[in-house]
Design a protein around this motif. Structure first.
Motif, PDB file in Angstrom:
ATOM      1  N   HIS A  62      32.196  50.444  46.058  1.00 28.28           N
ATOM      2  CA  HIS A  62      31.180  50.697  47.069  1.00 28.28           C
ATOM      3  C   HIS A  62      31.232  52.169  47.774  1.00 28.28           C
ATOM      4  O   HIS A  62      32.470  52.628  47.837  1.00 28.28           O
ATOM      5  CB  HIS A  62      31.437  49.771  48.309  1.00 28.28           C
ATOM      6  CG  HIS A  62      31.180  48.345  47.996  1.00 28.28           C
ATOM      7  ND1 HIS A  62      32.127  47.376  47.571  1.00 28.28           N
ATOM      8  CD2 HIS A  62      30.108  47.564  48.574  1.00 28.28           C
ATOM      9  CE1 HIS A  62      31.517  46.280  47.179  1.00 28.28           C
ATOM     10  NE2 HIS A  62      30.296  46.384  48.016  1.00 28.28           N
ATOM     11  N   GLU A  63      30.185  52.679  48.062  1.00 26.87           N
ATOM     12  CA  GLU A  63      30.326  53.900  48.755  1.00 26.87           C
ATOM     13  C   GLU A  63      30.279  53.577  50.328  1.00 26.87           C
ATOM     14  O   GLU A  63      29.361  52.761  50.519  1.00 26.87           O
ATOM     15  CB  GLU A  63      28.995  54.871  48.339  1.00 26.87           C
ATOM     16  CG  GLU A  63      29.328  55.643  46.899  1.00 26.87           C
ATOM     17  CD  GLU A  63      28.092  56.178  46.556  1.00 26.87           C
ATOM     18  OE1 GLU A  63      27.134  56.541  47.223  1.00 26.87           O
ATOM     19  OE2 GLU A  63      27.935  56.341  45.246  1.00 26.87           O
ATOM     20  N   PHE A  64      30.823  54.320  50.822  1.00 23.66           N
ATOM     21  CA  PHE A  64      30.809  54.256  52.520  1.00 23.66           C
ATOM     22  C   PHE A  64      29.794  55.356  52.997  1.00 23.66           C
ATOM     23  O   PHE A  64      30.045  56.397  52.703  1.00 23.66           O
ATOM     24  CB  PHE A  64      32.218  54.497  53.121  1.00 23.66           C
ATOM     25  CG  PHE A  64      32.720  53.054  53.054  1.00 23.66           C
ATOM     26  CD1 PHE A  64      33.499  52.767  51.645  1.00 23.66           C
ATOM     27  CD2 PHE A  64      33.066  52.154  54.084  1.00 23.66           C
ATOM     28  CE1 PHE A  64      34.345  51.470  51.358  1.00 23.66           C
ATOM     29  CE2 PHE A  64      33.624  50.837  53.906  1.00 23.66           C
ATOM     30  CZ  PHE A  64      34.156  50.531  52.487  1.00 23.66           C
ATOM     31  N   ILE A  88      25.070  59.949  54.106  1.00 22.66           N
ATOM     32  CA  ILE A  88      26.243  60.672  53.644  1.00 22.66           C
ATOM     33  C   ILE A  88      27.315  59.913  52.913  1.00 22.66           C
ATOM     34  O   ILE A  88      27.856  59.347  53.818  1.00 22.66           O
ATOM     35  CB  ILE A  88      26.526  61.563  54.893  1.00 22.66           C
ATOM     36  CG1 ILE A  88      25.739  62.533  55.248  1.00 22.66           C
ATOM     37  CG2 ILE A  88      27.874  62.735  54.264  1.00 22.66           C
ATOM     38  CD1 ILE A  88      25.886  63.062  56.730  1.00 22.66           C
ATOM     39  N   GLU A  89      27.745  60.189  51.758  1.00 20.15           N
ATOM     40  CA  GLU A  89      28.927  59.624  51.002  1.00 20.15           C
ATOM     41  C   GLU A  89      30.329  60.009  51.888  1.00 20.15           C
ATOM     42  O   GLU A  89      30.622  61.326  51.430  1.00 20.15           O
ATOM     43  CB  GLU A  89      28.840  59.784  49.941  1.00 20.15           C
ATOM     44  CG  GLU A  89      29.761  58.792  48.882  1.00 20.15           C
ATOM     45  CD  GLU A  89      29.966  59.368  47.210  1.00 20.15           C
ATOM     46  OE1 GLU A  89      28.703  59.666  46.911  1.00 20.15           O
ATOM     47  OE2 GLU A  89      31.094  59.362  46.868  1.00 20.15           O
ATOM     48  N   VAL A  90      30.762  59.158  52.492  1.00 20.23           N
ATOM     49  CA  VAL A  90      32.034  59.901  53.151  1.00 20.23           C
ATOM     50  C   VAL A  90      33.166  59.075  52.450  1.00 20.23           C
ATOM     51  O   VAL A  90      34.649  59.806  52.501  1.00 20.23           O
ATOM     52  CB  VAL A  90      32.206  59.557  54.600  1.00 20.23           C
ATOM     53  CG1 VAL A  90      31.384  60.687  55.442  1.00 20.23           C
ATOM     54  CG2 VAL A  90      31.872  58.308  55.042  1.00 20.23           C
ATOM     55  N   GLY A  91      32.981  57.940  51.859  1.00 17.09           N
ATOM     56  CA  GLY A  91      34.172  57.563  51.042  1.00 17.09           C
ATOM     57  C   GLY A  91      33.673  56.689  50.008  1.00 17.09           C
ATOM     58  O   GLY A  91      32.379  56.360  49.708  1.00 17.09           O
ATOM     59  N   HIS A  92      34.331  56.362  48.834  1.00 20.64           N
ATOM     60  CA  HIS A  92      34.050  55.694  47.722  1.00 20.64           C
ATOM     61  C   HIS A  92      35.129  54.953  47.066  1.00 20.64           C
ATOM     62  O   HIS A  92      36.265  55.440  46.850  1.00 20.64           O
ATOM     63  CB  HIS A  92      33.568  56.393  46.740  1.00 20.64           C
ATOM     64  CG  HIS A  92      32.854  56.195  45.312  1.00 20.64           C
ATOM     65  ND1 HIS A  92      32.048  56.803  44.608  1.00 20.64           N
ATOM     66  CD2 HIS A  92      32.556  54.866  45.131  1.00 20.64           C
ATOM     67  CE1 HIS A  92      31.483  55.968  43.671  1.00 20.64           C
ATOM     68  NE2 HIS A  92      31.819  54.607  43.860  1.00 20.64           N
ATOM     69  N   ILE A  93      34.947  53.849  46.968  1.00 27.06           N
ATOM     70  CA  ILE A  93      36.171  52.814  46.443  1.00 27.06           C
ATOM     71  C   ILE A  93      35.740  52.165  45.053  1.00 27.06           C
ATOM     72  O   ILE A  93      34.554  51.859  44.889  1.00 27.06           O
ATOM     73  CB  ILE A  93      36.778  51.637  47.321  1.00 27.06           C
ATOM     74  CG1 ILE A  93      35.790  50.824  47.698  1.00 27.06           C
ATOM     75  CG2 ILE A  93      37.325  52.468  48.770  1.00 27.06           C
ATOM     76  CD1 ILE A  93      36.219  49.591  48.855  1.00 27.06           C
TER      77      ILE A  93
HETATM   78 MG    MG Z   1      31.440  58.908  44.624  1.00 22.05          MG
END
Ligand code: MG
Ligand code: ATP
Ligand code: MG
Ligand code: MG
Length: 437
Positions: free
Chosen positions: A208-210, A280-285
């Motif tokens: 998931h991208e946050f 805006i992608e601020v996190g990515h798990i």
């Molecule tokens: Mg990413």
């Protein structure tokens, strides 16, 4: 902090090179200075916010059971040859040769290095689960560095890495980070929506991208409006319990980035619940199974005595990018409007007439009392005209402004302004202290 002794290089003109508001405001407010394309110095005010963001990230990582360490920025190419990524990574990797002609690189991420650390010490399933993270500068030679710290070449990332015996427990590790991220961004006053992201060759549903919705975001995203209203998991969430219900609640409504977008599924939603926006992608798990443990021989003994490659995931937060995202989400025509949790100072105390018999003693006394109460205050004791003082305070966006002028103080009153609402009230020094401490 007294402004007369601080380093706050405010720019009067709007810098031409800055295309988006957060970049403009960060330059104008003296938070960053560009040193090369996509490479910035963090000036005192910018650094203060960066540290606040780090603290929130650290607290929520700790709550979720992740343990902090620190890996270097410079890595050996040999590690990356083991995983096969030295050649695969391409031009985004900054390659360096040392005096012994050894190939080194400035790390764009740390999967290889953390796997190397793990295999050097951990042998048994009894030492799992394990989640190790650091907050360290990364370098990616982006084709188009732009928007200031949003797409830098050198940027600060929090990257965590989980190690588990099997896929089932790796899912729990994933869920813990998922919930930690919901809390982390919410504490900064941001609505970050987890969106299904590409898992590449691993497959499955565990990436998931946050995403923060913003017109200036570089990703095209699609989601169900209901996600904007979901409650943040509480502070007392038990991270040792099964977090599946929370993750299910957040992953059931439709949400996907453009690579994962399913036009038919999205189209099936009621029209007024469809949100199609930029983000805006601020996190990515990401769960990637045994990709690196297989390649690099990171194995653990099971209870039955056999050896298996460890299951891994990685979890990134764009710490420096968050400053840009926060300002995109919190500003008005006069400047930044910091959420309290990340504001560089809580209060701006403005002495309209330094040297005056009325304003000086009141300001000095308030300043000392704020400091004693642990309230971070920026005290404008400079000899500047009132208009410029107000403009600077609005620009740097501290949550509260306390203005001491000879006129108000004749009646013993200060003006207290809430930066976010613009509301002003006249209060005595005591009432001001009570309100703000
Ligand atoms: Mg990413
Ligand atoms: P992007 O799609 O924006 O290029 P990414 O998917 O390549 O980002 P990841 O490898 O997922 O980035 O890294 C984790 C996080 O680091 C990202 O979610 C983002 O918040 C941040 N990040 C990545 N690249 C940059 C950059 N060039 N400048 C600032 N932050 C970045
Ligand atoms: Mg990228
Ligand atoms: Mg991305």
């Amino acid at each position: 902090m007294r402004l007369s002794r601080y380093f706050l290089p405010i720019l009067k003109e709007t810098p031409k090179e800055a295309e988006i508001v957060s970049h403009r405001l960060m330059l104008r407010a003296g938070m960053i200075r560009q040193q090369s394309a996509g490479i910035y110095s963090w000036l005192p005010l910018g650094l203060k916010v960066l540290r606040k963001i780090e603290r929130i990230v650290e607290e929520e990582q700790a709550r979720a059971g992740a343990i902090q360490l620190l890996m270097p920025t410079i890595q050996s190419a040999d590690l990356w040859r083991e995983s096969g990524r030295y050649d695969a990574y391409g031009k985004e990797m900054l390659r360096i040769t040392d005096r012994h002609e050894r190939n080194m690189l400035f790390g764009p991420t740390n999967e290889e290095m953390i796997t190397d650390i793990f295999r050097g010490y951990v042998r048994s399933y009894k030492d799992l689960p394990l989640n190790l993270y650091h907050i360290q500068w990364k370098f990616r030679d982006e084709v188009r560095p732009r928007f200031g710290v949003m797409r830098g070449r050198e940027f600060l990332m929090k990257d965590a890495y989980s190690f588990d015996l099997d896929k089932e427990s790796a899912r729990h590790a994933y869920n813990r980070m998922f919930v930690a991220y919901l809390r982390t961004f919410a504490r900064m006053g941001l609505k970050a929506i987890p969106m299904k992201a590409d898992t590449g060759p691993i497959g499955g549903d565990m990436s998931h991208e946050f995403i923060i919705l913003a017109d200036t975001g570089e990703s095209e995203v699609f989601c169900d409006k209901s996600l904007l209203e979901l409650p943040t998991p509480a502070e007392d969430t038990d991270f040792s319990s099964d977090l599946t219900p929370i993750v299910t609640e957040w992953t059931t409504p439709y949400a996907a980035t453009d690579e994962m977008h399913d036009e038919a599924a999205f189209g099936a939603l009621a029209e007024d619940t469809r949100v199609s926006a930029r983000g805006i992608e601020v996190g990515h798990i990401f769960y990637f199974g045994t990709k690196y443990s297989d390649a690099m021989g990171a194995k653990v003994a099971t209870a039955e005595g056999t050896e298996v490659p460890v299951h891994m995931g990685s979890y990134g937060v764009g710490v420096s990018r968050l400053l840009g995202a926060l300002i995109e989400a919190n500003h008005d025509e006069n400047g930044i409007v910091w959420p309290k949790s990340v504001a560089p100072f809580h209060v701006g105390l403005v002495n309209l007439k330094p040297g005056d018999d009325l304003t000086d003693p009141v300001c000095e006394d308030l300043y000392a009392k704020f400091e004693a109460a642990g309230i971070e205050v920026l005290y404008d004791d400079t000899d500047t005209r009132a208009g410029a003082k107000f403009a600077t305070m609005d620009l740097i966006g501290l949550p509260f402004q306390v203005v001491a002028g000879p006129r108000g103080l004749k009646d013993g009153l200060l003006e207290v302004k809430d930066r976010a609402t613009g509301e002003k009230e006249m209060l005595s020094p005591e009432a001001t202290l009570n309100k703000l401490t």
